[in-house]
Design a protein around this motif. Structure first.
Motif, PDB file in Angstrom:
ATOM      1  N   MET A   1       0.848  -1.169   0.000  1.00 25.51           N
ATOM      2  CA  MET A   1       0.000   0.000   0.000  1.00 25.51           C
ATOM      3  C   MET A   1       0.898   1.238   0.000  1.00 25.51           C
ATOM      4  N   THR A   2       0.765   2.045  -1.020  1.00 24.61           N
ATOM      5  CA  THR A   2       1.553   3.257  -1.125  1.00 24.61           C
ATOM      6  C   THR A   2       0.654   4.465  -0.886  1.00 24.61           C
ATOM      7  N   ILE A   3       1.120   5.332  -0.014  1.00 24.55           N
ATOM      8  CA  ILE A   3       0.447   6.602   0.226  1.00 24.55           C
ATOM      9  C   ILE A   3       1.471   7.693  -0.046  1.00 24.55           C
TER      10      ILE A   3
ATOM     11  N   LYS B   1      -2.311  11.057  -2.023  1.00 22.26           N
ATOM     12  CA  LYS B   1      -2.692  10.131  -3.084  1.00 22.26           C
ATOM     13  C   LYS B   1      -2.611   8.702  -2.544  1.00 22.26           C
ATOM     14  N   HIS B   2      -3.672   7.929  -2.790  1.00 23.95           N
ATOM     15  CA  HIS B   2      -3.731   6.539  -2.327  1.00 23.95           C
ATOM     16  C   HIS B   2      -4.708   5.766  -3.217  1.00 23.95           C
ATOM     17  N   ASN B   3      -4.290   4.602  -3.671  1.00 19.47           N
ATOM     18  CA  ASN B   3      -5.154   3.752  -4.503  1.00 19.47           C
ATOM     19  C   ASN B   3      -5.802   4.521  -5.659  1.00 19.47           C
ATOM     20  N   ASN B   4      -5.007   5.288  -6.371  1.00 19.48           N
ATOM     21  CA  ASN B   4      -5.470   6.069  -7.518  1.00 19.48           C
ATOM     22  C   ASN B   4      -6.566   7.079  -7.167  1.00 19.48           C
ATOM     23  N   THR B   5      -6.578   7.507  -5.916  1.00 18.58           N
ATOM     24  CA  THR B   5      -7.509   8.524  -5.464  1.00 18.58           C
ATOM     25  C   THR B   5      -6.710   9.694  -4.905  1.00 18.58           C
TER      26      THR B   5
ATOM     27  N   THR C   1     -12.271  15.254  -3.382  1.00 18.15           N
ATOM     28  CA  THR C   1     -11.740  13.922  -3.666  1.00 18.15           C
ATOM     29  C   THR C   1     -11.878  13.698  -5.165  1.00 18.15           C
TER      30      THR C   1
ATOM     31  N   ALA D   1     -10.416  11.051  -8.685  1.00 23.51           N
ATOM     32  CA  ALA D   1      -9.640   9.924  -9.193  1.00 23.51           C
ATOM     33  C   ALA D   1      -8.350  10.477  -9.772  1.00 23.51           C
ATOM     34  N   GLN D   2      -7.347   9.615  -9.828  1.00 25.99           N
ATOM     35  CA  GLN D   2      -6.059  10.075 -10.361  1.00 25.99           C
ATOM     36  C   GLN D   2      -5.999   9.946 -11.852  1.00 25.99           C
TER      37      GLN D   2
END
Length: 115
Positions: A1-3, A17-21, A112, A114-115
């Protein structure tokens, strides 16, 4: 998990940014000389700039929560908002009246996307 946290201070990060959000910190444009129209326009520009920095855009907005100091300003804020989203996909949105951290803050946006 990358933040990924961007523009962090001892208190917060402007972008997370986390999980393409993409999550933005609350955006304000407080200046006692600016009315709700000017503050809303400046907040929306800040949102655009931060989303671009995060690798996203207004086309990918998911949710916007609008905090407004006085619901008497609701119609004027909505006029700016409606013009801004006119040619964009519409995000989910909530708007609530709130006590602000400083009296000159008339509006704050929490975003919020999406990336």
């Amino acid at each position: 998990m990358t933040i990924e946290r961007i523009e962090s201070t001892e208190r917060m990060s402007r972008i997370v940014k986390h999980n393409n959000t993409v999550y933005l910190c609350g955006q304000t444009a407080a200046d006692e000389a600016w009315d709700i129209t000017e503050q809303t326009q400046r907040c929306l520009q800040k949102v655009e700039d931060l989303l671009e920095k995060a690798g996203s855009s207004t086309e990918k907005l998911l949710m916007v929560t609008i905090y407004i100091r006085d619901m008497n300003d609701f119609a004027a804020m909505n006029k700016v908002w409606d013009a801004w989203v006119a040619d964009k996909p519409k995000p989910a949105r909530a708007c609530v009246e709130a006590h602000m951290a400083r009296p000159c803050v008339l509006v704050e946006l929490s975003v919020t996307a999406a990336q």
